[in-house]
Design a protein around this motif. Sequence first.
Motif, PDB file in Angstrom:
ATOM      1  N   VAL A 159       0.804  -1.080   0.149  1.00 47.23           N
ATOM      2  CA  VAL A 159      -0.096   0.024  -0.105  1.00 47.23           C
ATOM      3  C   VAL A 159       1.184   1.108   0.184  1.00 47.23           C
ATOM      4  O   VAL A 159       0.708   2.427  -0.842  1.00 47.23           O
ATOM      5  N   LEU A 160       1.767   1.364   1.187  1.00 47.43           N
ATOM      6  CA  LEU A 160       2.959   2.340   0.695  1.00 47.43           C
ATOM      7  C   LEU A 160       4.048   2.772   0.305  1.00 47.43           C
ATOM      8  O   LEU A 160       3.649   3.727  -0.814  1.00 47.43           O
ATOM      9  N   VAL A 161       3.861   2.105  -0.854  1.00 51.58           N
ATOM     10  CA  VAL A 161       4.803   1.816  -1.904  1.00 51.58           C
ATOM     11  C   VAL A 161       3.587   2.743  -3.501  1.00 51.58           C
ATOM     12  O   VAL A 161       3.950   3.047  -4.647  1.00 51.58           O
ATOM     13  N   VAL A 162       2.845   1.586  -3.511  1.00 50.77           N
ATOM     14  CA  VAL A 162       1.564   2.237  -4.759  1.00 50.77           C
ATOM     15  C   VAL A 162       1.593   3.660  -4.632  1.00 50.77           C
ATOM     16  O   VAL A 162       0.641   4.670  -5.642  1.00 50.77           O
ATOM     17  N   ILE A 163       1.183   3.697  -3.307  1.00 50.24           N
ATOM     18  CA  ILE A 163       1.038   5.241  -2.861  1.00 50.24           C
ATOM     19  C   ILE A 163       1.829   5.767  -3.221  1.00 50.24           C
ATOM     20  O   ILE A 163       1.563   7.796  -3.670  1.00 50.24           O
ATOM     21  N   GLY A 164       3.581   6.325  -3.048  1.00 53.39           N
ATOM     22  CA  GLY A 164       4.578   6.234  -3.012  1.00 53.39           C
ATOM     23  C   GLY A 164       4.519   6.782  -5.169  1.00 53.39           C
ATOM     24  O   GLY A 164       4.904   7.724  -5.279  1.00 53.39           O
ATOM     25  N   THR A 165       4.115   5.495  -5.506  1.00 53.32           N
ATOM     26  CA  THR A 165       4.564   5.889  -6.613  1.00 53.32           C
ATOM     27  C   THR A 165       3.990   6.290  -7.956  1.00 53.32           C
ATOM     28  O   THR A 165       4.505   7.158  -8.177  1.00 53.32           O
TER      29      THR A 165
END
Length: 278
Positions: A80-86
């Motif tokens: 979830v954090l990687v998707v948001i950051g990306t």
Amino acid sequence: MKQTKSDIFFHVFVIGFGLLMIYPIFWTLASSLKPESDIFKNAASLFPSEFKWDNYALGWAGFGDITFGTFFLNSSIVTVLVVIGTLISSTLVAFGFARLHFKFKRVLFVCLLATIMLPHQVTLIPQYIMFHKIGWVNTFYPLVVPAFIGGVPFFIFLMVQFIRGIPRELDEAAIIDGCSTFGIFWNIILPLTKPALATVAIFSFYWTWDDFMTPLIYLNDTKLFTVSLGLRLFSDPSAVTAWGPLFAMSIASLIPTFLIFLFFQKHLVEGVATTGIK
């Protein structure tokens, strides 16, 4: 009549090829319900001699005081954090390349395209040394923070192509109305790039959820392991591999990716189909 025959041949070919592609999933599902002794004894059969649901219970029980739910939670947090950051970083960088004018823009864009062809293994050692020196090894930071910094080159390129297809007249109209550069991005570009954003989010989810190498390099504590590393724990070359629980948890790990594809397939196809069309 000729057209009908070609249609029949096409559909038969597609169905047959599709069944060939999903056969490994059916085999894994069938093996997850078989007794340990039947998994490779009747390997070609997709029908268990008896249904052994205990494989799922044993797999979910995990190892010691760490259940497989812990691995699912860790993967969910990281993904979830990687998707948001990306989404944040890649969209901002893509907007800059597609709409803003600045020095060395073409050179930097060529460098961006070059990094797409750069193997991940080339940057692995320098990144590990850097994260080790700042004390981030055995934490989620090396897995999450890079997504917020600079974006992912492939996704940036995809977003640039999509944004270039949006008429610049919309930007000019917004400027006349007194809109700032960030206002154009937030109020004009971002709402119109929803199909591309959905595509970026889905691919980012898949790549992060299935990632094995990055967690393997940076995570040492079992309590921090993701699903991919948790599955590896079932396999022990020096002892007996728990094939039943391994296949059971492999099927369980496929459920999130299957649900994401099922509910967002329309957005994925739309985003890929319309990228770069002006």
